[in-house]
Write an enzyme that holds these catalytic residues in place. Structure first.
Site, PDB file in Angstrom:
ATOM      1  N   ASP A  62       0.859  -1.184   0.000  1.00  0.00           N
ATOM      2  CA  ASP A  62       0.000   0.000   0.000  1.00  0.00           C
ATOM      3  C   ASP A  62       0.898   1.237   0.000  1.00  0.00           C
ATOM      4  OD1 ASP A  62      -2.227   1.856   0.757  1.00  0.00           O
ATOM      5  OD2 ASP A  62      -3.254  -0.001   1.294  1.00  0.00           O
ATOM      6  N   ASP A  71      -0.592   5.312  17.583  1.00  0.00           N
ATOM      7  CA  ASP A  71      -1.343   4.062  17.671  1.00  0.00           C
ATOM      8  C   ASP A  71      -0.658   2.899  16.957  1.00  0.00           C
ATOM      9  OD1 ASP A  71      -3.197   5.577  19.007  1.00  0.00           O
ATOM     10  OD2 ASP A  71      -4.591   5.746  17.322  1.00  0.00           O
ATOM     11  N   HIS A  97      -3.474   6.047   3.119  1.00  0.00           N
ATOM     12  CA  HIS A  97      -4.225   4.805   2.986  1.00  0.00           C
ATOM     13  C   HIS A  97      -3.517   3.636   3.660  1.00  0.00           C
ATOM     14  CE1 HIS A  97      -6.292   1.436   0.849  1.00  0.00           C
ATOM     15  NE2 HIS A  97      -7.319   2.275   0.861  1.00  0.00           N
ATOM     16  N   ASN A 191     -14.567  -0.891  -5.242  1.00  0.00           N
ATOM     17  CA  ASN A 191     -15.641   0.001  -4.799  1.00  0.00           C
ATOM     18  C   ASN A 191     -16.491   0.540  -5.950  1.00  0.00           C
ATOM     19  OD1 ASN A 191     -14.420  -0.328  -2.271  1.00  0.00           O
ATOM     20  ND2 ASN A 191     -13.250   1.569  -2.460  1.00  0.00           N
ATOM     21  N   SER A 253     -11.497  -1.670   1.016  1.00  0.00           N
ATOM     22  CA  SER A 253     -10.127  -1.672   1.544  1.00  0.00           C
ATOM     23  C   SER A 253     -10.129  -1.999   3.025  1.00  0.00           C
ATOM     24  CB  SER A 253      -9.476  -0.302   1.327  1.00  0.00           C
ATOM     25  OG  SER A 253      -9.171  -0.082  -0.018  1.00  0.00           O
TER      26      SER A 253
END
Length: 433
Positions: A62, A71, A97, A191, A253
């Site tokens: 990606d 995080d 992304h 999508n 995704s």
């Protein structure tokens, strides 16, 4: 409370909160966690008592991943960027992304007890970032990035992007390479809301994932087709960002990332299962809405159903075939079967050598016995006596004819297919129009 009932119980309130806070640039940390409705419906408090994905590396092919995000810090390996040849654990400007997908898989939150921010479904897994240019996914081959992921320890590979070009021989070979090395490849279905196959999800051997909403319905923009294997949450998904600390998005995704995380949980709990058998557990424990009960699976929209990590972790079930719901490789090989074949060949070789040695030894022993008998008879004028070494001599009763070689080493036998296990190639249906 069942998975389905939990979905319905938390649905309205969670989505309303996600929509409300989604309009703000940054959601508060506490609200960020509350917005993660998939964690609630999955029942992560129980799941994390069984598995947290520890010891499993998930490659994210990606955008580069921001390994310094609070995080994600500590859970992101250096990886490799195929953009500039450097590491892929650094943020890539405004592109976030990859960071988002990594956080859904292995985010650990921050603050006291990790109670704030985004938490992934497999918070103790490691992320191997493999940076590519998603904006050029249609013209950039993922073959080398996928091989890199396999060669650098990934047991699961997440590919949350869609490609409109044909699959190249190098890409199909890379997918087969992953499978032969016991790596599960997961990809988003796309999508567009159409049945036009999107790659790499439609490549044979890839676990294709579509998106569902909190009402157990297929998201209207989730691409579909006979290659779909599973659904996972993909609507109003809160994840880590780069431009802002957190983002809210819809898409397959995110669904693929949740399935990759579920696979990491299973690979940690069941390290002896093949990649196909991991997919088998995910598919066999998936749930379906009442409207889908009794219909032929896999369905072109639902696949085998909605991923249910809790049941996949605790349900007692046979391992199933080594390919699970994935088609067999064209050459009929797999990581597990190739190992079995090699060990079986070695065992056979060892047995043959043992037989030869035994036969030779038996013949030599027999000659010695015959020679001794002849000498004794000659010396004792026909007086008979048992040959030395006890009745039967070297070869036991009957000499060499009674010689029993050691049985071949059993090695690793192939696990038989589970009752009702998936065929090597799941049934397909013609794409809709």
């Amino acid at each position: 409370m069942s998975f389905t009932r939990t979905l319905r119980a938390v649905g309205g309130a969670v989505v309303a909160g996600a929509l409300l806070f989604g309009t703000a640039p940054v959601a508060s940390a506490d609200q960020t966690r509350k917005d993660q409705w998939p964690l609630t419906v999955f029942g992560v408090d129980d799941i994390w008592k069984v598995s947290t994905g520890k010891g499993v590396t998930v490659a994210v092919i990606d955008d580069p991943v921001d390994g310094s995000h609070p995080d994600l810090k500590g859970n992101v390996l250096p990886g490799k960027s195929f953009l500039d040849g450097g590491t892929a654990d650094r943020p890539d400007g405004k592109y976030e992304h990859g960071t988002a997908m990594a956080s859904l898989i292995a985010g650990h939150g921050h603050g006291p007890g990790g109670g704030d921010g985004v938490k992934g479904l497999a918070p103790d897994a490691k992320i191997l970032p493999v940076g590519i240019d998603l904006g050029k996914a249609a013209t950039t081959s993922y073959a080398k990035p996928l091989r890199y992921a396999v060669d650098h320890g990934a047991k699961v590979v997440n590919m949350s992007f869609e490609d409109y070009s044909d699959t190249s021989p190098a890409e199909q070979e890379a997918v087969d390479y992953a499978r032969k090395h016991d790596v599960l490849v997961v990809a988003s279905s796309g999508n567009t809301g159409s049945s036009i196959p999107r790659l790499p999800s439609a490549v044979p051997g890839v676990l294709a994932v579509g998106a569902m909403d909190i009402d157990l319905k297929v998201w209207k923009y989730s691409s579909y087709g006979p290659h779909i294997k599973l659904l996972a949450p993909g609507v109003h998904i809160r994840s880590a960002g780069v431009e802002t600390p957190y983002r809210l998005a819809n898409g397959t995704s995110d669904s693929a990332a949740y399935v990759s995380a579920a696979a990491a949980l299973l690979r940690s709990k069941f390290p002896d299962l093949t990649a196909g058998q991991i997919a088998n557990r995910l598919a066999k424990t998936a749930i379906l809405p009442d409207s889908m009960k009794g219909k032929k699976l896999p369905d072109r929209h639902y696949g085998y159903g909605i991923v249910n990590p809790w049941q996949a972790l605790i349900k007692k079930m046979p391992k199933g075939s080594e390919n699970g719901p994935l088609p067999a490789l064209k050459d009929g090989s797999s990581n597990a079967s190739s190992k079995d074949a090699q060990q079986a060949a070695e065992s056979e070789k060892g047995m043959s050598t043992g037989v030869i040695i035994g036969i030779v030894g038996g013949v030599v022993g027999l000659l010695v016995v015959v020679l001794i008998v002849v000498l004794v008879v000659k010396k004792k004028n026909g007086r008979n006596g048992p040959p030395p070494g006890g009745p039967g001599g070297y070869g036991g009763p009957g000499g060499p004819s009674g010689f029993v070689p050691h049985p071949p080493h059993p090695g690793h036998q192939q696990q038989p297919s589970a009752p009702g296990a998936y065929p090597s190639a799941p049934p397909t249906q013609p794409p809709g129009r």
